[in-house]
Write an enzyme that holds these catalytic residues in place. Sequence first.
Site, mmCIF file in Angstrom:
data_model
loop_
_atom_site.group_PDB
_atom_site.id
_atom_site.type_symbol
_atom_site.label_atom_id
_atom_site.label_comp_id
_atom_site.label_asym_id
_atom_site.label_seq_id
_atom_site.Cartn_x
_atom_site.Cartn_y
_atom_site.Cartn_z
ATOM 1 N N ASP A 11 12.306 6.429 -0.731
ATOM 2 C CA ASP A 11 11.544 5.690 0.275
ATOM 3 C C ASP A 11 10.082 6.100 0.136
ATOM 4 O O ASP A 11 9.745 7.282 0.273
ATOM 5 C CB ASP A 11 12.033 6.016 1.686
ATOM 6 C CG ASP A 11 13.432 5.496 1.954
ATOM 7 O OD1 ASP A 11 13.867 4.573 1.253
ATOM 8 O OD2 ASP A 11 14.097 6.028 2.864
ATOM 9 N N ASP A 130 20.675 -3.765 6.115
ATOM 10 C CA ASP A 130 20.776 -2.609 6.995
ATOM 11 C C ASP A 130 21.765 -2.972 8.094
ATOM 12 O O ASP A 130 21.445 -3.719 9.022
ATOM 13 C CB ASP A 130 19.410 -2.252 7.575
ATOM 14 C CG ASP A 130 18.421 -1.829 6.492
ATOM 15 O OD1 ASP A 130 18.872 -1.259 5.484
ATOM 16 O OD2 ASP A 130 17.212 -2.078 6.655
#
Length: 252
Positions: A11, A130
Site C-alpha cells: 500500500d 473490499d
Amino acid sequence: MIKKRVIPCLDVKDGRVVKGIQFQSLRDIGNPVDLALYYNEAGADELVFLDISKTEAGHDLMIEVIEATAKQLFIPLTVGGGIQNLDDITQLLNHGADKISLNSSALKHPELIRQASEKFGRQCICIAIDSFYDKDRKDYFCTTHGGKKLTDVRVYDWVQEVELLGAGELLITSMHHDGMKQGFDIEHLAKIKQLVNIPIIASGGGGNAQHFVELFQQTDVSAGLAASILHDQETTVAEIKDKMREGGILVR
C-alpha cells in the site's frame, strides 16, 4: 494442476509503503522500490501496488515509483488505486504496470470494465473488491473509498457481473479479516470461487505460512496476498512456499 501464487501487497501513500489494520492506523513501512526489489529476489510470484494517496502530488509520485520499479522487476506488477478512466489505465501500463486493479471506479462506472477489457485485454484487468459482512443484513457487500463507504451491492452479485463485463481476475479483500492475522475468510472465498471461472487472489487475514496452506487446501483460489507479515518479517515468501509444498500444494 495450476501452481499457486504468493503475492506481496504494498500500500503506497505519497511515495511510501504503509500498512494498517482494517484500513486504519497507517504506519510507515519503507521505500516501495526497495521493497519491490527485495520481494522480487525473495521469490514472490507477482507484486501488487495499491496507491492510497489522497492528493494529486501523491498520485504523481506513484507514477515515478512504478517506472523506477518496473525497470528492475522481473515479475508481474499489478497497480491499483485512484484509477478513474481509460487514460489513467493507459498511463499506468505505459509506465510499467502489467495489470491494473479497479475498485471504486468500476462500481461507479461498470462499463469501464468492458471498455478496458476490450482495449487492453481482459488479462490486464483485475477487479478489487473490499468485502464487508453486514451483520444486520447477514450478507457481504462491496465497499468503496478504501473500505470507508458501504454500498448496497452484494459481493456475490458483483463478482458475476464483473466477469461478464470482461474482468480477468478478482482481488477479494475480506475487510473484517484484514490485518488481523487470524486466517483467510475461507467460506466466503470458496463461495465466490463457485460463482466465477476467473482467477481469484485472496487478501485479508494471512497471519502465518499455515494460513496459506489452509487457504489453498480448502478453496480453489489462485493466489494469496500478504502484507504486514512479510513487511514485518514475521515470515518470508520462501517459508510460505516451503509450508505449501509440505502441504502438497504446487508452487512456482
